[in-house]
Design an enzyme around this catalytic site. Structure first.
Site, short mmCIF file in Angstrom:
data_model
loop_
_atom_site.label_atom_id
_atom_site.label_comp_id
_atom_site.label_asym_id
_atom_site.label_seq_id
_atom_site.Cartn_x
_atom_site.Cartn_y
_atom_site.Cartn_z
N ARG A 142 -26.48 -0.40 -15.18
CA ARG A 142 -25.42 0.02 -16.13
C ARG A 142 -25.64 -0.67 -17.46
NH1 ARG A 142 -23.02 0.59 -11.19
NH2 ARG A 142 -22.48 2.78 -10.83
N ASP A 171 -29.52 3.47 -11.42
CA ASP A 171 -28.25 4.14 -11.18
C ASP A 171 -28.23 5.39 -12.06
OD1 ASP A 171 -25.42 4.63 -10.50
OD2 ASP A 171 -25.55 2.60 -9.70
N HIS A 242 -26.32 8.50 -6.92
CA HIS A 242 -26.56 7.70 -8.13
C HIS A 242 -27.93 8.03 -8.73
CE1 HIS A 242 -22.91 5.31 -7.94
NE2 HIS A 242 -23.10 5.15 -6.64
N GLU A 305 -21.92 6.09 -2.04
CA GLU A 305 -21.30 7.06 -2.93
C GLU A 305 -22.21 8.26 -3.24
OE1 GLU A 305 -18.38 4.10 -5.42
OE2 GLU A 305 -20.42 4.30 -6.17
N PHE A 397 -17.00 -9.20 -8.64
CA PHE A 397 -16.67 -10.02 -9.80
C PHE A 397 -16.68 -9.19 -11.10
CE2 PHE A 397 -18.13 -14.22 -7.60
CZ PHE A 397 -17.13 -14.04 -6.64
N THR A 450 -21.98 -3.96 -13.79
CA THR A 450 -21.96 -4.27 -15.23
C THR A 450 -21.51 -3.11 -16.13
OG1 THR A 450 -24.31 -3.76 -15.38
CG2 THR A 450 -23.71 -6.05 -14.99
C1 ACM Z 1 -20.67 0.16 -4.55
O1 ACM Z 1 -19.84 -0.57 -5.10
N1 ACM Z 1 -20.74 1.44 -4.86
C2 ACM Z 1 -21.58 -0.35 -3.54
#
Ligand code: ACM
Length: 510
Positions: A142, A171, A242, A305, A397, A450
Site C-alpha cells: 500500500r 496487493d 488482491h 479476501e 497496529f 499501511t
Molecule cells: C487481512 O487483513 N486481509 C489479512
C-alpha cells in the site's frame, strides 16, 4: 529501575555497575561470529570499542554455547568479566539485546553516548521465550518503504526480541519485487497514479503518483541485515485475490473484464486471478521465484479476501468447477492453495496463509495466520494446522490507538481501536484447546498495514508503544498491566533517546 522489556523470567539485580571503556574484548564462538561482530560494531561508541578478536588478551565479555539451554534462551551475568551462555545464536542475540537495555538509554540502539564509557547494571538473568514465532508484519504494497526504512524496522523489532518480519510484497495497489521473468510486474504494477486523500470513504483522489520496488540485490541486503540480527524475513505473495496490480501488468491472467490500472483505492478489489492453467502456472512461478530470494524462510501465499464475483460469471471458471466437481466458486481458491503448497513443499519450505484458506480444505501442513478472529485460530489448531495468531483487535497496529478525536487518520471502521493496554492483555493461546492443539499455536504476529501509514515516522508512531507490549506478550512474561506501565514509561525514554517516534501513552501527541 531496569525496565527490561520483554521482562526476563528470572532477574537478580546486584549492587553497582560495570564500566566499559577503551577497547573491550568480546570472546565468542566462531559459528556466531557474523551476528556478534555486527552487534559489536553497532554497540561501539566514541572512546569505547567493542572488539571481537582473539588478540584481546582479557575479554570483558565471553559468550559460549551450552546446548542444554532452550532455543532462544540465555543466561547473562554482568560483572567485571561478563558472561553469556546460550544454546544458539538467537539466544546469544537475545542476551545482547538485554545487555543493551542494561546500559544508558542512548546506548540502546546506536544513540549518541558521551564520555567514552558505558555503564552497565550488574545482574544475573536466566531467560527464554515461550513462543518460537514472535513476528511483526509490514505492508510494503500500500505504501512502499525503501530498504533503509525496512532495515531500521528490523533493528527495532530485533531489539524487542521479535524474530520474524513478514513482508506483504504485493496487493491491488502495487507489486514490490522485481522478477526478470515477469518484467511488467514492476514496470507497470509497481506504480500507481494516485492514492486516496483522507479516508477512502471520503472519495477524494490525491493525484500523486506512488510506487517503488525491491531488486534482487535489495532483497539480499535485507535478508543479510535481518539474519545478522536474528530476524527471519517471511515474504508474502498474496494471490489469487488482491491481484489488481498483477492484472494491470498481465490482463490475460484475469477473468476477461478488460484492462485495469493499478488500484488507486483502499479496500478489496474485485479483480482476482482466473482459475486458469495459465494463472495457476503464473502464481506458482512467481511464488517460487520470490521464495528463492529468501533462502530457507517460510513463504506466505496470502489467500485472504478473494471475492468470487468474477469467477461466478466466467465461462473458464465454470468449466474448471465442472472439471473438479466443485459446487461453489469458493472452492476454486483451493486450487491455488494446493498448487502453491505443493510447489513450496517440494522446495522444502513451510507455507503460511491467511485463515480464509480454511474454507477450501487446505493441506494440514499449511500454517494458518488467524486474523479475522481468535476463533479462526482455535478452529485451525483443532483441525491440525499450526497457527500464528494475528487477530485484529489485538494485533492490527493500523487501528487507531484511542478514541481521542485527535488521533491521526487510521483504519476507520467503528470498532477499529486498539490501545496498548488491550494489546498487553492479549492471550496468545486461545482458551478451550486441548494440549495437543495448543502445542500447534506457534506464536503471534503484529500487523502494520499501511493504507494510512505513508512515512517511516508514522510507522514508528503506529508501532510504538504497542509493539513493546506485544513483544512481552509473545515472549511469554506479561503480567499485571500496573506492573508493566512504569517499565513501559522508562522504555519510552529509551525510545526517545534513540529518536523513535512513539505515540505518548495517554494522548495522541504529534
Ligand atoms: C487481512 O487483513 N486481509 C489479512
Amino acid at each position: 529501575m531496569l525496565a527490561l522489556i520483554p521482562q526476563p523470567r528470572e532477574c537478580d539485580v546486584r549492587p553497582g555497575v560495570v564500566v566499559w571503556t577503551g577497547s573491550v574484548g568480546v570472546a565468542a564462538p566462531d559459528e556466531w561470529r557474523d551476528a556478534i561482530e555486527t552487534w559489536c560494531v553497532e554497540s561501539s561508541i566514541e572512546g569505547c570499542a567493542l572488539v571481537i578478536t582473539s588478540t584481546v588478551a582479557a575479554p570483558r565479555l565471553t559468550i559460549r554455547r551450552d546446548s542444554s539451554l532452550p532455543s532462544g534462551g540465555y543466561r547473562l551475568v554482568t560483572d567485571d568479566v561478563s558472561e553469556i551462555v546460550a544454546s544458539d545464536a538467537s539466544g546469544a542475540l537475545h542476551a545482547l539485546a538485554t545487555l543493551r537495555q542494561l546500559g544508558p538509554h542512548e546506548w540502546w540502539r546506536g544513540g549518541d553516548v558521551k564520555g567514552g564509557r558505558i555503564e552497565i547494571s550488574k545482574v544475573q538473568i536466566t531467560d527464554w521465550p515461550e513462543f518460537g514465532w514472535r513476528g511483526a508484519h509490514l505492508d510494503v504494497a500500500r505504501h512502499f518503504f525503501p530498504v533503509d526504512v525496512v532495515e531500521n524496522f528490523i533493528d527495532l523489532i530485533a531489539a524487542h526480541k521479535l524474530n520474524s518480519l513478514h513482508l506483504h510484497l504485493n496487493d491491488d495497489q502495487g507489486w514490490r519485487v522485481e522478477l526478470p521473468q515477469w518484467p511488467r510486474l514492476t514496470e507497470v504494477g509497481a506504480w500507481r497514479r494516485a492514492s486516496p486523500r483522507g479516508l477512502e470513504r471520503d472519495g477524494v483522489d490525491d493525484g500523486t503518483p506512488h510506487g517503488g520496488f525491491y531488486r534482487a540485490d535489495d532483497i539480499a541486503r535485507l535478508v543479510d541485515h535481518a539474519t545478522r540480527r536474528g530476524v527471519r524475513l517471511i515474504p508474502e505473495i498474496d494471490l489469487p485475490g488482491h491481484a489488481q496490480a498483477v492484472l494491470a501488468s498481465y490482463p490475460e491472467l484475469g477473468n476477461g473484464g478488460g484492462p485495469v490500472e493499478v488500484w488507486t483505492h483502499w479496500g478489496i478489489s474485485r479483480e482476482v486471478l482466473a482459475p486458469s492453467t495459465e494463472a495457476l502456472a503464473f502464481a506458482a512461478s512467481v511464488v517460487r521465484a520470490v521464495a528463492d530470494m529468501f533462502p530457507g524462510s517460510p513463504v506466505h501465499i496470502g489467500g485472504d479476501e478473494c471475492p468470487t464475483d468474477q469467477w461466478e460469471s466466467s465461462d473458464v471458471a465454470r468449466a474448471v468447477m465442472i472439471e473438479y466437481g466443485f459446487t461453489a466458486a469458493r472452492e476454486l481458491q483451493g486450487l491455488f492453495t494446493r498448487r502453491l503448497t505443493e510447489e513450496l513443499t517440494a522446495a522444502g519450505r513451510d507455507v503460511v496463509a491467511w485463515d480464509e484458506v480454511l474454507d477450501a480444505d487446505p493441506p494440514t501442513s499449511v500454517i494458518v495466520a488467524a486474523w479475522r478472529s481468535v476463533d479462526k485460530g482455535r478452529d485451525a489448531a483443532t483441525r491440525g494446522h499450526r497457527v500464528v495468531m494475528a487477530p485484529m483487535p489485538f494485533t492490527y497496529f493500523d487501528w487507531r490507538q484511542s478514541d481521542d478525536p485527535s488521533e491521526p487518520l487510521a483504519m476507520a471502521f467503528p470498532l477499529a481501536m486498539s490501545t496498548w493496554e488491550k494489546v498487553y492483555g492479549f492471550t496468545v493461546v486461545p482458551d478451550g484447546l486441548d494440549v495437543e492443539a495448543a502445542s500447534r499455536i506457534l506464536g503471534a504476529q503484529a500487523q502494520h498495514w499501511t493504507e494510512y501509514i505513508a512515512t517511516p515516522e508514522h510507522l514508528e508512531y503506529m508501532a510504538f508503544p504497542r509493539l513493546a507490549a506485544f513483544a512481552e506478550v509473545v515472549w511469554g512474561t506479561a503480567g499485571p498491566v500496573e506492573e508493566f506501565r512504569p517499565r513501559l514509561e522508562t522504555h519510552l525514554a529509551r525510545l526517545r533517546a534513540n529518536g523513535v517516534n512513539f505515540r505518548p501513552l495517554d494522548r495522541p501527541g504529534s
